[in-house]
Design a protein around this motif. Structure first.
Motif, short mmCIF file in Angstrom:
data_model
loop_
_atom_site.label_atom_id
_atom_site.label_comp_id
_atom_site.label_asym_id
_atom_site.label_seq_id
_atom_site.Cartn_x
_atom_site.Cartn_y
_atom_site.Cartn_z
N LEU B 621 12.32 20.91 44.81
CA LEU B 621 12.34 21.07 46.26
C LEU B 621 13.45 20.19 46.82
CD1 LEU B 621 10.69 22.33 48.59
CD2 LEU B 621 9.41 20.20 48.66
N PRO B 622 14.36 20.75 47.63
CA PRO B 622 15.45 19.91 48.17
C PRO B 622 14.87 18.78 49.01
CG PRO B 622 15.87 22.23 48.54
CD PRO B 622 14.46 22.12 48.05
N PRO B 627 7.50 22.76 51.05
CA PRO B 627 7.43 23.92 50.16
C PRO B 627 7.58 25.22 50.93
CG PRO B 627 5.69 22.36 49.63
CD PRO B 627 6.35 21.86 50.89
N ASP B 628 8.51 26.03 50.45
CA ASP B 628 8.65 27.38 50.97
C ASP B 628 8.83 27.49 52.48
OD1 ASP B 628 8.92 28.98 48.90
OD2 ASP B 628 6.82 29.58 48.71
N ASP B 629 9.41 26.45 53.13
CA ASP B 629 9.69 26.69 54.54
C ASP B 629 10.97 27.49 54.64
OD1 ASP B 629 10.85 23.29 55.31
OD2 ASP B 629 11.42 24.75 53.79
N GLU B 630 10.91 28.46 55.48
CA GLU B 630 12.05 29.38 55.54
C GLU B 630 13.11 28.85 56.47
OE1 GLU B 630 12.25 31.97 53.50
OE2 GLU B 630 10.37 31.23 52.72
#
Lengths: 208, 630
Positions: B621-622, B627-630
């Motif tokens: 994750l950068p 997690p998975d935020d667009e």
């Protein structure tokens, strides 16, 4: 366009492609550029079982070797390190008789999370990017490869959707074509610590 | 009506009480039925007329032969040809000739002696197959040999039935009508009334041809039509009708119904309805066969027996000794050794239910006088009654003694290996190759003699033997072994092996193959260290390919699959601790509760619930993102 130019091997290593923006776009460009063999290492070796013979053959078949990766802890992602450890064998890439890939070009294509001013003595990362890449530069030297300064995008995380990224991606295409057609001024490049889209020393072809 | 219900009550009651007790005592179900029969028949006199019921019950044999036929694809038959024709042919031939010689020595005419020889050459398919299956010996070399002989006998009944009418004694011929109904199939209707021996033979052949042709050309369209009705009970009815119709036809022409249905079975062996037919007939067969055994027990004429006790017992023992001697000689010829040899010799030494059929057939055809036939019936019944005893003898005396003599039953194992591998099928082979390839010594045990021979020829040291027998494990070096791999198919045996090995060697590392979750738990309870579900890893690989086919990045797939596998294994580990082999899973409350919790956890992990820090989503994750935020 001539296809007789240098053959380019792009070894792309990015384990978190789910979150990738910059590298995903760069990868698209590399995939589309004629004369480029694009290898997604994490797709080919998801379980880290690298086919050494195949990888060595790929090196032999190409003239320019590109490592395209995001900088993770001042180094390559783990699989690309594994690749170096296994593929650049003694007797093949270095050491006695290890001249099989000597004379080829070696080009890192790097994205970093931090902005350019972090990569300075005394700043947050305390070293210039070029210094941090010393291990792969020396690896290239030991293998007799000609090291080309890294084509770099700083602050890649904040670049998504920006003009800056578009420029960099477009520059990557020109860079690969120049490498392929032998239009990159290698000596001029040597003088630069890193290459960016607007500092690419490309020799514009005399429109003969 | 009450009479019928009472009879049914008595028979079922006897079976329900006697068979489980007999099984618990290790006597096997067949002896249980036989004893039940003796108790309700001669002992308590609860049932009088066993003969009429035996006719119904013989239908169990008829159905069994139909099922045997269904199993008998031409290809299977072909691979068994040597044993079938050689071993079976010689057994029937030699026994017939020897019994015939014995009969003539007693002063019987050659035709009578020959008929008796034919009757006694047969063994009891019902008892032997039932017992072999029950004891799991069907696949052993001895079991296969026994089956081959039985099969040959079943087929040999065909020419015998054709031959016997030709042996008719002229002085008995006119008594034929009186001796009718003597346990025979001679029903009221007959197509062969008043025909000469040769004409009967012709009618017989025609009937058999009709069965084969009908099975081949008519059955398929007929069954397809019936199946299209999609009513299960109608298909069952049709299956029964088929068997009954053929049996009826055979009866009309004076042939054994078993023979006819066996042929029909073979004809239908390649049919797509085979498994359906099998599962439809199977329960009827089981019940009727049980009833048949009961009637054998109930039908023993103790009055006649006590009058001629010495003669009958002497004849029975003599017959069984003679049959055993023939089998022993043949077992040497066919290179059976140890337990396999003894199994063949002991299992087939009796006369069989076809003996009843042939005897009554012989009486009907005026070949054997009725009073002699009654004595012979007793011999047949008595020898069948003794067969389960012989199996017990095999279990309790032969096997232990063989083991004491340093396992002549099993191969003499001279290598004490670092790893004992039980089972060298598809599963064990891989393990053996990897271990051997890396310089580890292995001792391989397998129950299939063909496999053992093949692998030894291939250069892989393999030993024959049943690894679930403790003594074999010990002679394989259980005391010094560094590793035990249990890779056999038979899960119940695998659990036994693990239990025993764990008891003897608490420190031994045990790797075990499990068919499914249930056996994972069983093997876990038994004390295995590493338990491998035999199809789990391949299913996981197939799932991996499936995700990749949808375009998911292979490395992403790898991460997802890794998490899935870890969760699954973690769940199974937690559930294994709550598993109780004595309580059905759905009644095991703590187990069900945990199973539901785990189900919920998995759902949460797969949902987008941000509170769950799923490993897949966290990976690479950068910095600074969620997690998975667009």
């Amino acid at each position: 366009m001539t296809q007789q130019g240098r053959k380019i091997l792009v070894l792309f290593a990015h384990p978190g492609q789910r979150y990738s923006r910059a590298n995903a776009e760069l990868a698209q460009v590399a995939r589309r550029t004629p004369g480029v063999t694009f290898v997604d290492l994490y797709a080919e070796y998801p379980r880290f079982k690298i086919n050494v013979e195949l990888e060595q053959q790929r090196l032999l078949d190409h003239d320019v070797i590109v490592f395209q990766f995001p900088l993770f802890w001042y180094s390559t992602p783990a699989l690309l390190k594994e690749w170096q450890d296994l593929v650049l064998e003694y007797g093949f890439a270095y050491g006695e008789g290890g001249v099989m890939i000597a004379g080829k070009l070696f080009v890192p294509v790097v994205t970093t999370g931090g902005p350019e001013d972090f990569y300075r003595v005394g700043a947050r990362n305390n070293f210039p990017l070029r210094d941090l890449l010393a291990p792969i530069e020396q690896t290239a030297n030991l293998c007799g490869l000609r090291f080309v300064p890294p084509y770099t995008l700083y602050a890649a995380l904040r670049a998504a959707g920006s003009e800056r990224l578009a420029t960099h991606v477009e520059g990557y295409g020109r860079f690969l074509q120049a490498l392929r057609d032998d239009r990159l001024d290698l000596d001029a490049a040597d003088g630069l610590p890193v290459l960016t889209a607007d500092t690419l020393p490309i020799i514009e072809e005399a429109q003969s | 009506m009450t009479g019928l219900l009472f009879q049914a009550f008595v028979y079922l009651c006897a079976a329900v009480i006697a068979v489980p007790i007999a099984k618990r005592l290790g006597l096997g179900s067949v002896l249980g039925y036989l004893i039940a029969g003796i108790v309700i028949g001669p002992a308590l006199g609860l049932v009088g007329d066993t003969e009429s019921i035996q006719h119904i019950a013989e239908f169990g044999v008829v159905m069994m032969l139909f099922l045997v036929g269904l199993e008998l694809e031409p290809r299977t038959l072909w691979t068994m040809r040597n044993r079938l024709l050689g071993l079976g042919g010689l057994q029937v031939g030699l026994t017939t000739v020897l019994v015939m010689a014995g009969g003539m020595a007693f002063g019987l005419s050659w035709t009578v002696a020959l008929a008796i020889g034919l009757v006694f050459s047969l063994s009891s398919t019902a008892i032997v197959l039932q017992t072999l299956n029950e004891k799991g010996l069907m696949k052993s070399d001895g079991g296969q040999s026994s089956f081959s002989v039985l099969l040959f006998q079943d087929i040999a009944v065909i020419p015998m039935l054709a031959l016997i009418p030709l042996l008719a004694l002229p002085e008995l011929a006119h008594h034929g009508a009186e001796t009718h109904g003597h346990g025979g199939h001679g029903a009221e209707l007959s197509l062969i009334e008043g025909l000469s021996g040769w004409q009967v033979a012709i009618v017989n052949v025609a009937a058999i041809a009709a069965v084969i042709a009908g099975g081949h050309y008519l059955s398929r369209p007929l069954f397809r039509f019936i199946a299209s009705a999609k009513l299960r009970e109608i298909f069952t009815a049709a299956a029964l009708l088929l068997v009954v119709a053929i049996a009826f036809l055979m009866t009309l022409v004076g042939l054994s119904p078993a023979l006819g249905t066996f042929l029909a079975g073979v004809v239908l062996a390649n049919s797509e309805f085979r498994h359906e037919l099998e599962s439809d007939i199977e329960p009827f067969k089981g019940l009727l066969l049980g009833l048949f055994f009961i009637t054998v027990g109930a039908g023993i004429n103790f009055a006649l027996l006590s009058e001629n006790a010495l003669l009958v017992i002497g004849l029975t023992i003599g017959l069984m000794a003679l049959k055993a001697a023939v089998l022993l000689a043949l077992s040497f010829m066919f290179r059976l050794r140890g337990a396999d040899q003894w199994l063949l010799v002991l299992s087939l030494a009796q006369a069989g239910e076809f003996g009843f059929v042939l005897l009554s057939f012989s009486v009907q055809n005026s070949v054997i006088p009725a009073d002699l036939s009654d004595l012979l019936l007793l011999v047949v019944a008595l020898s069948m009654l003794l067969t389960p005893a012989l199996f017990i003898f095999f279990d309790k005396v032969v096997l232990p003694r063989l083991d004491k003599e340093q396992g002549r039953a099993a191969d003499d194992i001279d290598e004490k290996g670092a790893a004992i591998i039980c089972g060298i099928g598809r599963f064990g082979q891989v393990i053996n190759r990897v271990l051997k390839g890396n310089g580890y010594k292995t001792v391989v045990l397998d129950l299939s003699a063909d496999m053992v021979d093949g692998f030894n020829r291939f250069g892989i040291r393999t030993f024959y033997g049943d690894a679930s027998r403790p003594d074999l494990l010990h002679s394989a070096g259980l005391e010094e072994a560094g590793l035990l791999v249990v890779a056999i198919d038979d899960m119940d045996r695998a659990v036994e092996i693990v239990k025993h090995a764990r008891r003897e060697r608490p420190d031994l590392h045990i790797v075990a193959r499990a068919r499914d979750r249930h056996y994972v738990y069983e093997l876990y309870k038994a004390g295995a260290d590493d338990i491998v579900r035999e199809t789990f890893d391949s299913a996981v690989r197939a799932a991996r390919y499936s995700l990749e086919a949808f375009g998911v990045h292979p490395h992403e797939v790898e991460k997802l699959i890794t998490v899935f596998v870890e969760r699954d294994r973690d769940g199974i580990r937690r559930l294994a601790r709550l598993f109780d082999p004595d309580v059905p899973v759905f009644e095991n409350e703590p187990y069900m509760k945990l199973a539901r919790e785990i189900e919920k956890e998995t759902e949460d992990a797969l949902s987008d619930n941000p509170s769950v820090h799923d490993r897949v989503k966290r990976a690479w994750l950068p910095p600074g993102s969620k997690p998975d935020d667009e």
